[in-house]
Design an enzyme around this catalytic site. Structure first.
Site, mmCIF file in Angstrom:
data_model
loop_
_atom_site.group_PDB
_atom_site.id
_atom_site.type_symbol
_atom_site.label_atom_id
_atom_site.label_comp_id
_atom_site.label_asym_id
_atom_site.label_seq_id
_atom_site.Cartn_x
_atom_site.Cartn_y
_atom_site.Cartn_z
ATOM 1 N N SER A 53 0.835 -1.318 -0.044
ATOM 2 C CA SER A 53 0.080 -0.081 0.054
ATOM 3 C C SER A 53 0.985 1.297 0.094
ATOM 4 O O SER A 53 1.839 1.205 0.418
ATOM 5 C CB SER A 53 -0.910 0.021 1.148
ATOM 6 O OG SER A 53 -1.614 1.154 1.449
ATOM 7 N N ASP A 79 4.553 -7.633 3.428
ATOM 8 C CA ASP A 79 3.820 -7.158 4.163
ATOM 9 C C ASP A 79 2.694 -8.078 4.898
ATOM 10 O O ASP A 79 2.464 -9.187 4.466
ATOM 11 C CB ASP A 79 2.816 -6.439 2.974
ATOM 12 C CG ASP A 79 2.026 -5.226 3.322
ATOM 13 O OD1 ASP A 79 1.104 -5.342 4.286
ATOM 14 O OD2 ASP A 79 2.136 -4.180 3.223
ATOM 15 N N SER A 111 8.902 10.293 10.150
ATOM 16 C CA SER A 111 7.607 11.359 9.823
ATOM 17 C C SER A 111 8.012 12.418 10.504
ATOM 18 O O SER A 111 8.764 12.552 11.446
ATOM 19 C CB SER A 111 6.470 10.623 10.558
ATOM 20 O OG SER A 111 5.464 11.607 10.762
ATOM 21 N N TYR A 127 3.215 7.167 18.190
ATOM 22 C CA TYR A 127 3.763 7.251 16.853
ATOM 23 C C TYR A 127 5.037 8.342 16.836
ATOM 24 O O TYR A 127 6.153 7.746 16.335
ATOM 25 C CB TYR A 127 2.652 7.666 16.102
ATOM 26 C CG TYR A 127 2.751 7.921 14.636
ATOM 27 C CD1 TYR A 127 2.816 6.740 13.690
ATOM 28 C CD2 TYR A 127 3.097 9.039 13.932
ATOM 29 C CE1 TYR A 127 3.106 6.808 12.500
ATOM 30 C CE2 TYR A 127 3.218 9.192 12.653
ATOM 31 C CZ TYR A 127 3.387 8.087 11.896
ATOM 32 O OH TYR A 127 3.557 8.165 10.503
ATOM 33 N N THR A 181 -1.950 9.085 1.011
ATOM 34 C CA THR A 181 -2.072 7.616 0.705
ATOM 35 C C THR A 181 -3.349 7.052 1.156
ATOM 36 O O THR A 181 -4.121 7.953 1.715
ATOM 37 C CB THR A 181 -0.704 7.060 1.717
ATOM 38 O OG1 THR A 181 -1.204 7.343 2.906
ATOM 39 C CG2 THR A 181 0.648 7.594 1.302
HETATM 40 N N1 LIG Z 1 0.792 8.759 4.910
HETATM 41 C C1 LIG Z 1 1.453 9.807 5.498
HETATM 42 O O1 LIG Z 1 0.955 11.224 5.437
HETATM 43 C C2 LIG Z 1 2.767 9.578 6.237
HETATM 44 C C3 LIG Z 1 3.376 10.693 6.675
HETATM 45 C C4 LIG Z 1 4.680 10.328 7.534
HETATM 46 C C5 LIG Z 1 4.983 8.975 7.740
HETATM 47 N N2 LIG Z 1 4.407 7.975 7.003
HETATM 48 C C6 LIG Z 1 5.039 6.718 7.147
HETATM 49 O O2 LIG Z 1 5.226 6.089 6.058
HETATM 50 C C7 LIG Z 1 4.928 4.641 6.111
HETATM 51 C C8 LIG Z 1 4.120 4.308 4.750
HETATM 52 O O3 LIG Z 1 2.950 4.926 5.058
HETATM 53 P P1 LIG Z 1 1.524 4.836 4.260
HETATM 54 O O4 LIG Z 1 0.932 6.143 4.493
HETATM 55 O O5 LIG Z 1 2.189 4.446 2.899
HETATM 56 O O6 LIG Z 1 0.796 3.706 4.646
HETATM 57 P P2 LIG Z 1 -0.121 2.819 4.241
HETATM 58 O O7 LIG Z 1 -1.084 2.376 5.403
HETATM 59 O O8 LIG Z 1 -0.941 2.975 2.927
HETATM 60 O O9 LIG Z 1 0.937 1.402 4.317
HETATM 61 C C9 LIG Z 1 1.548 0.805 5.095
HETATM 62 C C10 LIG Z 1 1.515 -0.461 4.827
HETATM 63 O O10 LIG Z 1 2.118 -1.330 6.015
HETATM 64 C C11 LIG Z 1 1.832 -2.620 6.357
HETATM 65 N N3 LIG Z 1 1.918 -3.128 7.489
HETATM 66 C C12 LIG Z 1 1.467 -2.232 8.647
HETATM 67 N N4 LIG Z 1 1.954 -3.373 9.788
HETATM 68 C C13 LIG Z 1 2.752 -4.121 9.033
HETATM 69 C C14 LIG Z 1 3.426 -5.059 9.892
HETATM 70 N N5 LIG Z 1 3.555 -5.360 11.320
HETATM 71 N N6 LIG Z 1 4.399 -5.813 8.994
HETATM 72 C C15 LIG Z 1 4.483 -5.804 7.762
HETATM 73 N N7 LIG Z 1 3.611 -4.933 7.323
HETATM 74 C C16 LIG Z 1 2.771 -3.995 7.781
HETATM 75 C C17 LIG Z 1 0.297 -2.538 5.922
HETATM 76 O O11 LIG Z 1 -0.337 -3.665 5.375
HETATM 77 C C18 LIG Z 1 0.372 -1.646 4.768
HETATM 78 O O12 LIG Z 1 0.395 -2.262 3.488
HETATM 79 C C19 LIG Z 1 4.463 4.253 7.334
HETATM 80 O O13 LIG Z 1 5.579 3.894 8.169
HETATM 81 C C20 LIG Z 1 4.027 5.652 7.861
HETATM 82 O O14 LIG Z 1 4.080 5.641 9.292
HETATM 83 C C21 LIG Z 1 3.058 8.225 6.324
#
Ligand SMILES: NC(=O)c1ccc[n+]([C@@H]2O[C@H](COP(=O)([O-])OP(=O)(O)OC[C@H]3O[C@@H](n4cnc5c(N)ncnc54)[C@H](O)[C@@H]3O)[C@@H](O)[C@H]2O)c1
Length: 254
Positions: free
Chosen positions: A15, A36, A147, A160, A195
């Site tokens: 994702s 994943d 983040s 977080y 996302t």
């Molecule tokens: N979206 C944002 O605005 C944002 C901002 C800053 C940081 N982030 C960070 O970026 C990263 C990706 O975020 P995203 O928005 O693409 O998230 P998302 O929810 O779209 O994707 C995260 C993926 O991680 C997988 N996942 C969750 N727990 C897991 C585990 N224990 N083992 C293996 N896989 C696991 C989920 O199944 C999912 O496919 C994350 O670490 C998130 O904290 C996101």
């Protein structure tokens, strides 16, 4: 380091930013394995990019050891590792129901921080065993995802922010340690990215988040993350740092 023909591991590849990074890596000629917990989502992306998907909870030592071994059998040892797996639940320390359950805090730390370290330690061990791939003596590149909440966590983000602060904190010491093996370690700290995590929010909430970004006045895209990751892999001077990818936003308290 060149990306073409390298084996790559992307966690959270089913994702969001992980999936998009996997697409860009595949387009650049890498052989990508997606790790994943959501295996259906990971398989979907793997099919699209002619990659490989493994079900894996990044917080489990044995699951990651087995998943990386499976990836190695399919594509060879990976020189590229991008850690995107993560969760972002929000909860107050003292909420209406009383104290935040300790397990809630532990779960976020265990996936976001320990999970990142867990994959990194196994991927780095494989990289150490490989021959250098270029004149600089590069063996591999590891990219973690923090983040901006590591710096400006909002109310409800204690767990977080702590988890992402840990990812920021370990970046330099690990880069220093692995330097002798020609392995670079970098971290990207995204701001608010478009996302599934954010797209699930009501449109007015998304609009108000976007309005807080000084410039450009919008959410970041997954391709902006992916292109940053590819640039880090290709630019050997980037090492031991955290790059904010956030349009200059500095989050308010709530
Ligand atoms: N979206 C944002 O605005 C944002 C901002 C800053 C940081 N982030 C960070 O970026 C990263 C990706 O975020 P995203 O928005 O693409 O998230 P998302 O929810 O779209 O994707 C995260 C993926 O991680 C997988 N996942 C969750 N727990 C897991 C585990 N224990 N083992 C293996 N896989 C696991 C989920 O199944 C999912 O496919 C994350 O670490 C998130 O904290 C996101």
């Amino acid at each position: 380091m060149e990306i073409q023909n390298q084996a790559a591991i992307v966690t959270g590849g089913g994702s969001g930013m992980g999936a998009e990074t996997a697409r860009w890596l595949a387009k650049a000629g890498a052989k990508v394995t997606l790790l994943d917990v959501n295996i259906d989502a990971a398989r979907h992306v793997a099919e699209e990019i002619n990659g490989y998907a493994v079900a894996c909870d990044v917080s489990s030592a044995s699951a990651v050891e087995e998943a990386v071994a499976e990836a190695r059998q399919i594509h060879g040892s990976a020189r590229i590792c991008v850690n995107c797996a993560g969760i972002a639940p929000a909860k107050r320390v003292v909420g209406r129901q009383g104290a935040m359950p300790l397990e809630d805090f532990q779960k976020v730390i265990s996936i976001n921080l320990i999970g990142t370290f867990n994959v990194l330690r196994i991927a780095a061990t494989d990289m150490c065993d490989m021959e250098p791939t270029n004149e600089d003596g590069e063996r591999g590149v590891i990219i973690n995802t923090a983040s901006i909440a590591a710096y400006e966590g909002q109310i409800g983000q204690a767990a977080y922010s702590a988890s992402k602060g840990g990812v920021v904190g370990m970046t330099l010491p690990i880069a220093r340690e692995l330097a002798r093996s020609g392995i670079r370690v970098m971290t990207i700290a995204p701001g608010i990215m478009h996302t599934p995590m954010i797209a699930a929010m009501p449109e007015d909430v998304q609009a108000s988040l976007a309005a807080q970004v000084p410039f450009p006045k919008r959410l970041g895209s997954t391709s902006e993350y992916a292109r940053m990751a590819l640039h880090i892999i290709e630019n050997a001077m980037l090492n031991g740092s955290v790059i904010r990818l956030d349009g200059a936003i500095r989050m308010a308290g709530k």
